[in-house]
Motif scaffolding. Structure first.
Motif, PDB file in Angstrom:
ATOM      1  N   LYS A  28     -64.676 -32.868  88.352  1.00  0.00           N
ATOM      2  CA  LYS A  28     -65.650 -33.349  87.376  1.00  0.00           C
ATOM      3  C   LYS A  28     -65.775 -32.357  86.211  1.00  0.00           C
ATOM      4  CE  LYS A  28     -66.653 -36.986  89.732  1.00  0.00           C
ATOM      5  NZ  LYS A  28     -66.212 -38.311  89.248  1.00  0.00           N
ATOM      6  N   PRO A  29     -65.841 -32.877  84.989  1.00  0.00           N
ATOM      7  CA  PRO A  29     -65.968 -31.978  83.832  1.00  0.00           C
ATOM      8  C   PRO A  29     -67.195 -31.081  83.970  1.00  0.00           C
ATOM      9  CG  PRO A  29     -65.488 -34.206  83.110  1.00  0.00           C
ATOM     10  CD  PRO A  29     -65.787 -34.293  84.586  1.00  0.00           C
ATOM     11  N   TYR A  30     -67.037 -29.843  83.482  1.00  0.00           N
ATOM     12  CA  TYR A  30     -68.126 -28.877  83.588  1.00  0.00           C
ATOM     13  C   TYR A  30     -68.581 -28.445  82.213  1.00  0.00           C
ATOM     14  CZ  TYR A  30     -70.678 -24.624  84.837  1.00  0.00           C
ATOM     15  OH  TYR A  30     -71.653 -23.664  84.989  1.00  0.00           O
ATOM     16  N   ARG A  31     -69.776 -28.670  81.861  1.00  0.00           N
ATOM     17  CA  ARG A  31     -70.528 -28.219  80.693  1.00  0.00           C
ATOM     18  C   ARG A  31     -69.739 -28.236  79.382  1.00  0.00           C
ATOM     19  NH1 ARG A  31     -71.742 -21.862  80.645  1.00  0.00           N
ATOM     20  NH2 ARG A  31     -72.077 -22.401  78.467  1.00  0.00           N
ATOM     21  N   GLY A  32     -70.484 -28.324  78.319  1.00  0.00           N
ATOM     22  CA  GLY A  32     -69.910 -28.196  76.993  1.00  0.00           C
ATOM     23  C   GLY A  32     -69.955 -26.738  76.551  1.00  0.00           C
ATOM     24  N   PHE A  33     -69.568 -26.502  75.309  1.00  0.00           N
ATOM     25  CA  PHE A  33     -69.532 -25.128  74.806  1.00  0.00           C
ATOM     26  C   PHE A  33     -70.238 -25.054  73.469  1.00  0.00           C
ATOM     27  CE2 PHE A  33     -65.907 -25.546  77.615  1.00  0.00           C
ATOM     28  CZ  PHE A  33     -65.974 -24.380  78.368  1.00  0.00           C
ATOM     29  N   ALA A  34     -70.573 -23.847  73.081  1.00  0.00           N
ATOM     30  CA  ALA A  34     -71.146 -23.630  71.756  1.00  0.00           C
ATOM     31  C   ALA A  34     -70.114 -24.007  70.710  1.00  0.00           C
ATOM     32  CB  ALA A  34     -71.556 -22.167  71.603  1.00  0.00           C
ATOM     33  N   ALA A  35     -70.564 -24.172  69.478  1.00  0.00           N
ATOM     34  CA  ALA A  35     -69.665 -24.622  68.407  1.00  0.00           C
ATOM     35  C   ALA A  35     -68.459 -23.719  68.256  1.00  0.00           C
ATOM     36  CB  ALA A  35     -70.450 -24.692  67.094  1.00  0.00           C
ATOM     37  N   GLU A  36     -68.639 -22.407  68.497  1.00  0.00           N
ATOM     38  CA  GLU A  36     -67.514 -21.478  68.319  1.00  0.00           C
ATOM     39  C   GLU A  36     -66.564 -21.464  69.512  1.00  0.00           C
ATOM     40  OE1 GLU A  36     -71.052 -19.119  69.922  1.00  0.00           O
ATOM     41  OE2 GLU A  36     -70.670 -20.716  68.450  1.00  0.00           O
ATOM     42  N   GLY A  37     -66.927 -22.185  70.596  1.00  0.00           N
ATOM     43  CA  GLY A  37     -66.046 -22.241  71.753  1.00  0.00           C
ATOM     44  C   GLY A  37     -66.035 -20.932  72.525  1.00  0.00           C
ATOM     45  N   THR A  38     -65.171 -20.849  73.545  1.00  0.00           N
ATOM     46  CA  THR A  38     -65.068 -19.665  74.404  1.00  0.00           C
ATOM     47  C   THR A  38     -63.614 -19.259  74.571  1.00  0.00           C
ATOM     48  OG1 THR A  38     -67.085 -20.199  75.645  1.00  0.00           O
ATOM     49  CG2 THR A  38     -65.483 -18.768  76.734  1.00  0.00           C
ATOM     50  N   PHE A  39     -63.349 -17.980  74.413  1.00  0.00           N
ATOM     51  CA  PHE A  39     -62.006 -17.443  74.640  1.00  0.00           C
ATOM     52  C   PHE A  39     -61.978 -16.715  75.980  1.00  0.00           C
ATOM     53  CE2 PHE A  39     -62.042 -17.835  70.025  1.00  0.00           C
ATOM     54  CZ  PHE A  39     -60.762 -18.301  69.761  1.00  0.00           C
ATOM     55  N   VAL A  40     -60.880 -16.903  76.703  1.00  0.00           N
ATOM     56  CA  VAL A  40     -60.680 -16.199  77.975  1.00  0.00           C
ATOM     57  C   VAL A  40     -59.293 -15.572  77.946  1.00  0.00           C
ATOM     58  CG1 VAL A  40     -60.513 -16.398  80.478  1.00  0.00           C
ATOM     59  CG2 VAL A  40     -62.188 -17.775  79.237  1.00  0.00           C
ATOM     60  N   LEU A  54     -62.801 -14.913  86.415  1.00  0.00           N
ATOM     61  CA  LEU A  54     -62.889 -14.797  84.952  1.00  0.00           C
ATOM     62  C   LEU A  54     -63.401 -16.102  84.339  1.00  0.00           C
ATOM     63  CD1 LEU A  54     -59.637 -12.947  83.768  1.00  0.00           C
ATOM     64  CD2 LEU A  54     -61.995 -12.206  83.416  1.00  0.00           C
ATOM     65  N   LEU A  55     -62.825 -17.203  84.796  1.00  0.00           N
ATOM     66  CA  LEU A  55     -63.198 -18.514  84.259  1.00  0.00           C
ATOM     67  C   LEU A  55     -64.636 -18.864  84.611  1.00  0.00           C
ATOM     68  CD1 LEU A  55     -59.886 -20.365  85.155  1.00  0.00           C
ATOM     69  CD2 LEU A  55     -60.665 -19.788  82.860  1.00  0.00           C
ATOM     70  N   LYS A  56     -65.033 -18.528  85.819  1.00  0.00           N
ATOM     71  CA  LYS A  56     -66.408 -18.804  86.260  1.00  0.00           C
ATOM     72  C   LYS A  56     -67.399 -17.973  85.444  1.00  0.00           C
ATOM     73  CE  LYS A  56     -69.933 -19.993  88.815  1.00  0.00           C
ATOM     74  NZ  LYS A  56     -70.602 -21.294  88.607  1.00  0.00           N
ATOM     75  N   THR A  57     -67.100 -16.692  85.291  1.00  0.00           N
ATOM     76  CA  THR A  57     -67.983 -15.799  84.527  1.00  0.00           C
ATOM     77  C   THR A  57     -68.112 -16.257  83.079  1.00  0.00           C
ATOM     78  OG1 THR A  57     -67.333 -13.932  85.934  1.00  0.00           O
ATOM     79  CG2 THR A  57     -68.348 -13.399  83.812  1.00  0.00           C
ATOM     80  N   SER A  58     -67.026 -16.808  82.532  1.00  0.00           N
ATOM     81  CA  SER A  58     -67.029 -17.265  81.133  1.00  0.00           C
ATOM     82  C   SER A  58     -67.635 -18.647  80.981  1.00  0.00           C
ATOM     83  CB  SER A  58     -65.605 -17.274  80.586  1.00  0.00           C
ATOM     84  OG  SER A  58     -65.032 -15.982  80.648  1.00  0.00           O
ATOM     85  N   GLY A  59     -68.024 -19.263  82.113  1.00  0.00           N
ATOM     86  CA  GLY A  59     -68.653 -20.579  82.044  1.00  0.00           C
ATOM     87  C   GLY A  59     -67.684 -21.716  81.797  1.00  0.00           C
ATOM     88  N   VAL A  60     -66.397 -21.500  82.151  1.00  0.00           N
ATOM     89  CA  VAL A  60     -65.391 -22.538  81.906  1.00  0.00           C
ATOM     90  C   VAL A  60     -65.281 -23.495  83.082  1.00  0.00           C
ATOM     91  CG1 VAL A  60     -62.921 -22.929  81.480  1.00  0.00           C
ATOM     92  CG2 VAL A  60     -64.100 -21.048  80.328  1.00  0.00           C
TER      93      VAL A  60
END
Length: 365
Positions: A28-40, A54-60
């Motif tokens: 299932k899709p997990y959360r949206g992101f801020a306008a600037e997005g997230t880099f991992v 890493l992905l969990k900590t970054s909220g991905v």
């Protein structure tokens, strides 16, 4: 017995709930992101557990455990190192395949035909890819072209014009390596060995000569159809021992020393530089920019003409001439065009001559 069954049932229920939660977390899709997005940033050699955290900590992703279990179900697929960008909700499964397929974050950067390494450096810094000084330091090391152009002093001329897909913060040396690699790939198609050898007794020396001539051609005319003519005019001047008197070489010599302010004056034509083709005979010691395919082909096969001179025609092209007298007339045309006048003055008006009267003798009577 009932107690044992109750415990067993509870264990099964808990295991089922855990499995359902893990499945939910990966599908299932997990959360949206801020306008600037997230880099991992995924480090080279990182384990699937480390990447999951890493992905969990970054909220991905929703579940690090679910991601790790899914990754272990695909042992033949390796999570690729690099920087990844996330700007919309994704399932854990989609995130896994994004990393397994190496869909790292990239953005286009274009090197235009004729740009110098100084131009490229400024644009890289403006785009926040890499500092200009770092790029110029890397471009100042010609070791990457020693195999084809051992006399090259820098990588100028060998940073092939093209659009490159770059990460956010590329290493300057990796950038120059990629651009030189592109040049070598294109060179194989542009310049057959026989064509290169015909330009010099030493094929390696010929490469640097051809690229240098092509860089002058590139800077002199934007029109592909004119480039063989310009290359031919330069070759004719070289054969006759005439100086090339090419303004872009003076500009380049000044730019190398940080002396160019965007304008070229008559005084600048005496600027002390080995690149000044008003003061020094022959080609400059190396390319003055990075030529594209059309200019490289023109330098390999210059047009066979008797042209020695050319001057702008204010339409993006040039007037060509074989003699100084003809060239001077073309310069006059150029100046008239700059003044908003027709290239050629109107013909002088024809002054009608007065008819002269005829004298008739009277008939004899």
């Amino acid at each position: 017995m009932k107690y044992f069954l109750a415990i067993l049932l509870l264990i099964v229920l808990v295991a089922g709930c855990a499995a359902a939660w893990i499945w939910y977390g990966i599908t299932k899709p997990y959360r949206g992101f801020a306008a600037e997005g997230t880099f991992v940033e995924v480090p080279r050699g990182a384990s699937s557990r480390h990447v999951a955290n890493l992905l969990k900590t970054s909220g991905v992703i929703r579940s690090a455990l679910g991601f790790e279990i899914y990754a272990r179900r695909h042992p033949k697929r390796t999570l690729q190192a690099g920087e990844y960008f996330f700007d919309h909700a994704m399932t854990g499964r989609e995130v896994f395949w994004k990393l397994a397929n190496g869909q790292v974050y990239q953005q286009p950067f274009t090197v235009r035909e004729g740009e110098t390494m100084f131009d490229i450096a400024r644009e890289l810094e403006a785009g926040k890819f890499v500092r200009a000084g770092d790029f110029l330091f890397a471009a100042g090391d010609p070791s990457a072209v020693r195999d084809i152009a051992p006399d090259a002093q820098t990588l100028e001329g060998f940073l092939f014009p093209a659009t490159y897909e770059l990460p956010r913060h590329p290493a300057a040396s990796e950038l120059t390596t990629e651009m030189v690699h592109k040049f070598k790939e294109e060179w194989k198609h542009i310049a057959p060995p026989a064509a290169v050898a015909s330009n010099s007794e030493n094929g390696h020396q010929a490469v640097n000569r051809i690229v240098t001539l092509a860089s002058l051609v590139e800077r002199e005319t934007p029109r592909p159809e004119e480039r063989p003519l310009v290359a031919g005019a330069f070759e004719n001047r070289l054969r006759k021992g005439m100086r090339l008197q090419c303004d872009p070489t003076v500009i380049y010599g000044m730019e190398r020393l940080g002396k160019y302010d965007g304008t070229l004056t008559g005084k600048d034509l005496k600027f002390d530089s080995p690149y000044n083709t008003y003061e020094h005979g022959g080609l400059p010691p190396g390319p003055i920019g990075n030529p594209g395919e059309a200019s490289l082909r023109a330098a390999l096969q210059p047009a066979q003409t008797n042209y020695l001179y050319f001057v702008a025609n204010t339409q993006g092209g040039h007037f060509f001439a074989a003699t100084l007298e003809e060239h001077n007339r073309n310069v006059t045309k150029y100046r008239r065009l700059l003044a908003g006048l027709p290239a050629d003055p109107p013909p002088a008006p024809v002054v009608a001559k007065k008819p002269q009267g005829k004298h008739h003798r009277g008939a004899a009577r």
